[in-house]
Design a protein around this motif. Structure first.
Motif, PDB file in Angstrom:
ATOM      1  N   GLN A   1       0.796  -1.224   0.000  1.00  0.00           N
ATOM      2  CA  GLN A   1       0.000   0.000   0.000  1.00  0.00           C
ATOM      3  C   GLN A   1       0.832   1.280   0.000  1.00  0.00           C
ATOM      4  N   CYS A   2       1.986   1.266   0.669  1.00  0.00           N
ATOM      5  CA  CYS A   2       2.567   2.552   1.066  1.00  0.00           C
ATOM      6  C   CYS A   2       3.459   3.193   0.025  1.00  0.00           C
TER       7      CYS A   2
ATOM      8  N   ARG B   1      -2.372  14.587  -7.502  1.00  0.00           N
ATOM      9  CA  ARG B   1      -2.933  13.962  -6.295  1.00  0.00           C
ATOM     10  C   ARG B   1      -3.405  12.531  -6.584  1.00  0.00           C
ATOM     11  N   HIS B   2      -3.956  12.318  -7.756  1.00  0.00           N
ATOM     12  CA  HIS B   2      -4.397  10.959  -8.078  1.00  0.00           C
ATOM     13  C   HIS B   2      -3.235  10.047  -8.436  1.00  0.00           C
TER      14      HIS B   2
ATOM     15  N   LEU C   1      -0.525   9.998  -6.970  1.00  0.00           N
ATOM     16  CA  LEU C   1       0.118   9.587  -5.720  1.00  0.00           C
ATOM     17  C   LEU C   1      -0.738   8.589  -4.941  1.00  0.00           C
ATOM     18  N   GLU C   2      -1.752   8.071  -5.566  1.00  0.00           N
ATOM     19  CA  GLU C   2      -2.640   7.075  -4.967  1.00  0.00           C
ATOM     20  C   GLU C   2      -1.871   5.956  -4.254  1.00  0.00           C
TER      21      GLU C   2
ATOM     22  N   LEU D   1       1.939   6.634   0.348  1.00  0.00           N
ATOM     23  CA  LEU D   1       1.417   7.224   1.575  1.00  0.00           C
ATOM     24  C   LEU D   1       2.477   8.071   2.260  1.00  0.00           C
ATOM     25  N   CYS D   2       2.034   9.210   2.746  1.00  0.00           N
ATOM     26  CA  CYS D   2       2.881  10.062   3.570  1.00  0.00           C
ATOM     27  C   CYS D   2       2.064  10.404   4.797  1.00  0.00           C
TER      28      CYS D   2
ATOM     29  N   TYR E   1       0.554  16.025   2.220  1.00  0.00           N
ATOM     30  CA  TYR E   1       0.737  15.974   0.755  1.00  0.00           C
ATOM     31  C   TYR E   1       0.831  17.344   0.074  1.00  0.00           C
TER      32      TYR E   1
ATOM     33  N   MET F   1       5.408   6.245   9.021  1.00  0.00           N
ATOM     34  CA  MET F   1       5.734   5.429   7.850  1.00  0.00           C
ATOM     35  C   MET F   1       6.866   4.451   8.132  1.00  0.00           C
TER      36      MET F   1
ATOM     37  N   LEU G   1      -2.644  -1.836   6.189  1.00  0.00           N
ATOM     38  CA  LEU G   1      -2.954  -0.562   5.530  1.00  0.00           C
ATOM     39  C   LEU G   1      -4.048  -0.736   4.476  1.00  0.00           C
TER      40      LEU G   1
ATOM     41  N   ILE H   1      -5.478   5.396   6.142  1.00  0.00           N
ATOM     42  CA  ILE H   1      -4.852   6.698   6.332  1.00  0.00           C
ATOM     43  C   ILE H   1      -5.040   7.475   5.026  1.00  0.00           C
ATOM     44  N   PRO H   2      -5.250   8.780   5.148  1.00  0.00           N
ATOM     45  CA  PRO H   2      -5.640   9.558   3.968  1.00  0.00           C
ATOM     46  C   PRO H   2      -4.560   9.580   2.889  1.00  0.00           C
ATOM     47  N   ARG H   3      -5.039   9.590   1.663  1.00  0.00           N
ATOM     48  CA  ARG H   3      -4.145   9.705   0.507  1.00  0.00           C
ATOM     49  C   ARG H   3      -4.243  11.124  -0.045  1.00  0.00           C
ATOM     50  N   ALA H   4      -3.402  11.410  -1.025  1.00  0.00           N
ATOM     51  CA  ALA H   4      -3.286  12.795  -1.504  1.00  0.00           C
ATOM     52  C   ALA H   4      -4.586  13.335  -2.064  1.00  0.00           C
ATOM     53  N   TRP H   5      -5.402  12.453  -2.666  1.00  0.00           N
ATOM     54  CA  TRP H   5      -6.640  12.926  -3.280  1.00  0.00           C
ATOM     55  C   TRP H   5      -7.683  13.382  -2.273  1.00  0.00           C
TER      56      TRP H   5
END
Lengths: 194, 785
Positions: free
Chosen positions: A53-54, A135-136, A138-139, A142-143, A148, B209, B699, B704-708
């Motif tokens: 995922q990350c 932004r999409h 970077l789906e 994870l940060c 972001y 992370m 995960l 946890i929130p993503r950039a979108w």
């Protein structure tokens, strides 16, 4: 534990990493990220999860960005890998690296190598992405530190640099973004006033 | 007055070059000859008696060096000291526990002895030549268990006859903190408006992370150990490990190298710190353990997890008459957060004048992972309850939430204000932040737009939160400023930044206050060998307390440098000023001395005897009290009734963290804080199943929130300095997290107003919102007369 291939079995591989050819014999189950980190000592590529995922482990394999925790080393046999360590050329940062520095696109730094590699890959495919596209894109990364926002700015900085437009300043501007549909709200975004 | 060049300027971080090139060193990057790898066998049961452990199959596996269980380990490693387990939430180092506090002190061993109390509890350690071999062997350790009745709900755990985790804790209660002030009964009796809700602040995972990681190696020079650990406070880990192993503190060196995020969950030595240290010391070879993400969800402490029954009584005009809160804090299986509910209680009045308060709290042990500090630790819960209560009151009274906030704000104060909860706030001007936020966001325009859209069947929600919180916990912090003989400056401190950027901030301060060359300044931290005693980085204390210590040292160095310059320039000390990085005689521009020249003299042999040799100072700062940053946040969401989806359209924050040293880094802290607070409001939740199994263990399951997920944040500030440290800085690490959960939650509920919904628990997932709409406003809150 019964496994189809005895664990002692080792398979020869030849992999080019950051321009250097490596030959090794590895367990068939050895993940590429562990080959890079443990066999080659290239510890810039990180592991942040165990379910793909990350994105902390993103590297290039034959020109495509991949999660190296989800690639077996034997699958990379004969391939060309590029890692974060191979991104700067002759001591000069890649524009994406520079963008992360200029725009404060990182805090703890752990997601950063994978984030930079993914961003780099995005700009190869889409040289001038919109904020939404960034932004999409970077789906898969994870940060937990930056929210972001400055990563988006870092990628915009890099896009501008690579297209020759250049950007001045170091993060003081709000960056260019298309205000999202605020229920058709057309009020001007107030930006940042720190 | 020092000429300010770096402070307040947009300065690129000194930390970044090593991080953007992948050349830094996190614990897992450490490779030592002969390093063994440790894997942990964990309990699959929430509550069970261990009846046998068969290690033979694991020991026969290739590369396996040892398999150690709790009884083996107990021979050479003590339990987690109570102070550590409790102090694991750390920020309580100087809390004044009132008449209550932690009750009973359960003894916790690094590897379970006899009984396991949560899924994921460490039962045995496998030591192998490689990590893959260790992982293989974990599967071969056969542990027999007799299951015991378990309890995962704190309310059920408090009931008579519930399964009990510890003999010393009847009804599983491990902490109490109450505060009753004023005539609460009278405040509620006959009140024109009363609103109440049962509010859940759900269980979260910090998800740095970089997961936790520990490596340890025998140290031939100190005849003890060096331990590398991904922690927020290496001195605490050193002290705990030395005590548990029975070693003098002087024989344990603890290093927090590059640390990939903490957020509170890397406070205090964990079971694995002791296990790995004990193995390395006992086996006299380096050993390393790297937590997998799945292990991290199981065995890195969780945060929040409170249930609160909140009742607020007010006049018809929105004036608060009284506030009641009954908080049940799930402590999980062992003490890490016995002070969390206390922190909630201390902040239970928020920004408001509350004439009568009844706060009661219970910390309760359950068969789940321990709950401890997570970004804000007790204060986000308080802000969430208070800001929900204000909106409930506004709703019940038919008033605008802005009006109710303004009606009840504590008036501006600059020299301390004691709240009904007993907390002494330092400085505050709450309406200033609220007014600025409303103006910047065009609140009136937003409300008009909301009405227009609602007429079109679209549901915009506008949410406000005015928060205040506690930062800058003591009891002390330290700094060393060392001017090297050539004028280069090395800094040391007991704080332990892990993303906050104090290598940059502190260099900015050193440049301005002693004339150091910013580019050459190095700030060493995170190594107990070379730093003064410290309490690490947590509770937004890095700048307010660590920076406060640094300023004491910088001022001393500046004074000594001025004395040397005065002597060499044959001027009076009072006439020496520091400007443009040079020490010069006031009114005589162009002359003067650089720090390098002064350092050269200070280490040379030509100064008179009254000048101490060298140019270095180590100082400790003990703040007399905590600081209280505040602010107002505004969230704008649109809710889509057909799907229940919530879209965050706009987010505007006005935070007041006192004086800002590094605007770039403050913005970064705000962005990240907002992401985590909004994450709690909309996405994140740790859940256990009925049988105590962790349901959100990867995960893939924990969102946890993503950039979108975010619009561009609009971040702004007001500036109200504190008088409690030399910088006037209050702290910003947790503020945005604290403001953003209630602002976002209030926005969603505002959007749901047409369905009569006055409360909904976070996280407000699409499913939860959709169900609430389907149930026609099946609300959990009730407005009474």
């Amino acid at each position: 534990m019964a496994t189809a291939v005895p664990m002692a079995t080792r398979i020869p591989v030849r992999i080019s990493v950051n321009g250097t050819e490596y030959a090794a014999e590895v367990e068939p189950r050895l993940l590429l990220v562990h080959f890079l980190r443990d066999n080659l000592g290239l510890t810039g590529t990180h592991v942040g999860c165990d379910t793909s995922q990350c994105g902390a482990c993103v590297v290039y394999l034959d020109g495509k960005s991949v999660k190296s925790c989800t690639v077996l080393t034997v699958q990379a046999d004969g391939g060309e890998v590029q890692t974060i360590e191979g991104l700067a050329k002759d001591g000069v940062y890649d524009p994406v690296q520079q963008g992360f520095w200029e725009m404060h696109g990182l805090q703890c730094g752990y997601c950063t190598p994978g984030m930079i590699m993914s961003a780099h890959s995005l700009l190869q495919r889409t040289p001038n992405p919109s904020e939404e596209e960034i932004r999409h894109a970077l789906e898969g990364n994870l940060c937990r530190c930056t929210g972001y926002q400055n990563i988006v700015k870092a990628i915009q900085y890099a896009a501008n640099q690579m297209s020759g437009a250049g950007v001045s300043g170091n993060g003081s501007g709000a960056g260019t973004h298309n205000p999202q549909d605020v229920g058709d709200w057309k009020g001007e975004l107030a930006g940042e006033s720190t | 007055m020092v000429l300010s060049r770096y402070v307040g300027a947009e300065v690129r971080r000194k930390e970044d070059p090593r991080l953007i090139t992948g050349t830094s060193m996190y614990v897992d990057d450490l490779r030592l000859p002969g390093m063994a790898h440790v894997g942990i066998v964990r309990s699959p049961y929430p509550h069970a008696r261990i009846t046998g452990i068969d290690k033979s199959a694991a020991l026969a596996m290739p590369g396996v060096l040892a398999v150690i269980d709790g009884e083996d380990l107990a021979e050479f490693c003590g339990p987690l000291e109570a102070g550590n387990a409790e102090g694991g939430s750390g920020e309580q180092a100087d809390y004044e526990h009132l008449e209550q506090g932690a009750l009973g002190t359960p003894q916790v061993w690094p590897l379970a002895r006899g009984v396991v109390r949560y899924v994921g509890e460490a039962v045995a350690a496998v030591v192998a030549e490689s990590r893959y071999q260790a992982e293989d062997a974990i599967e071969e350790v056969v542990v027999d268990y007799d299951e015991l009745p378990n309890v995962t709900s704190p309310e059920e755990a408090m009931a008579d006859g519930a399964p009990r985790l510890y003999e010393a804790n009847p009804n599983n209660v491990g902490a109490r903190w109450d505060r009753i002030v004023g005539d609460v009964g009278a405040a509620f009796t006959g009140a024109p408006v009363v609103a109440r809700a049962r509010i859940r602040s759900q269980r979260l995972s910090g998800v740095p992370m970089e997961t936790r990681a520990v490596a340890a190696a025998p140290d031939p020079l100190n005849q003890g150990l060096t331990v590398w650990t991904s922690t927020q406070a290496p001195h605490w880990n050193r002290n705990s490990i030395a005590e548990a192993l029975g070693l003098p503190t002087t024989r344990v060196r603890c290093i927090a190298p590059e640390v990939g995020g903490g957020f509170g969950v890397k406070i205090g030595a964990y079971q694995e710190d002791f296990i790995v240290s004990a193995i390395a010391y006992r086996m006299q070879r380096p050993a390393k353990w790297i937590e997998t993400r799945s292990e991290s969800f199981l065995a890195t402490h969780h945060g929040r997890d409170q249930w609160a029954d909140v009742e607020i009584a007010g006049e018809a005009d929105g004036t608060i008459r009284g506030l009641k809160m009954r908080v049940v804090q799930d402590l999980g299986s062992h003490p890490k957060g016995t002070d969390l509910a206390e922190l909630t209680g201390r902040m239970s009045c928020g920004c408001y004048e509350v004439p009568a308060l009844e706060f009661k709290s219970y910390g309760v042990y359950t068969n789940t992972m321990a709950v401890g500090a997570y970004r804000g630790a007790g204060r986000p819960e308080a802000a969430y309850y208070v800001e929900r209560a204000i909106d409930l009151l506004a709703d019940a009274a038919g008033l605008d939430p802005v009006e109710v906030r303004r009606k009840n704000f504590i008036a501006p104060f600059a020299a301390g204000h004691v709240t009904t909860a007993g907390e002494k706030y330092d400085t505050g001007d709450y309406d200033k932040a609220l007014s600025r936020a409303l103006e910047l966001v065009d609140y009136a325009g937003l409300r008009r737009r909301q009405a227009e859209l609602r007429a079109q069947g679209r549901y915009l929600g506008i949410g406000l939160a005015s928060y205040v919180e506690i930062c800058g916990f003591g009891p002390y912090e330290s700094a060393t400023v060392r001017v090297e003989p050539n004028g280069d400056v090395t800094l040391y401190s007991g704080i332990s930044p892990h993303g906050q950027g104090q290598e940059t901030t502190f260099a900015q301060l050193a440049a301005d206050h002693i004339g150091a060359d910013f580019e050459k300044v190095i700030f060493n931290h995170g190594d107990t060998l070379n730093t003064p005693q410290g309490n690490g980085t947590m509770g937004s204390r890095g700048l307010a307390v660590g920076g406060g210590a640094l300023m004491i040292s910088l001022n001393k160095i500046q004074n000594r440098a001025k004395q040397i310059a005065a002597h060499l320039l044959e001027a009076a000390v009072e006439d020496i000023e520091l400007g443009d990085g040079r020490y010069r005689v006031r009114g005589v521009p162009g002359e003067g001395m650089s720090l390098a020249e002064i350092a050269d003299a200070s280490y040379g042999g030509d100064l008179p005897q009254e000048f101490e040799a060298g140019l270095e100072s180590t100082d400790y700062f003990r703040p007399e009290d905590e600081t209280f940053p505040f602010g107002t946040h505004v969230a704008v969401v649109e809710v889509f009734p057909d799907t229940g989806e919530v879209k965050l359209n706009r987010y505007l924050s006005v935070d007041d963290c006192g004086v800002i040293i590094s605007p770039l880094l403050v913005r970064g802290q705000v962005h990240g804080g907002l992401a985590q607070g909004i994450g709690q409001a909309l996405f994140e939740e740790i859940t256990y199943g009925e049988n105590g199994e962790l349901l959100s263990g990867t995960l893939n399951d924990y969102a946890i929130p993503r950039a979108w997920a975010f619009p561009p944040f609009e971040t702004h500030h007001t500036e109200t300095p504190t008088y409690l440290n030399l910088l006037g800085a209050k702290g910003i690490g947790e503020a945005a997290t604290i403001g953003s959960t209630p602002a976002t939650a209030n926005a969603v509920i505002d959007a749901l107003e047409p369905w009569g919904i006055t409360h909904l628990d976070v996280p407000m997932t699409a499913e939860k919102v959709w169900r609430a709409i389907q149930e026609g406003g099946g609300t959990q809150a009730a407005a009474a007369d």
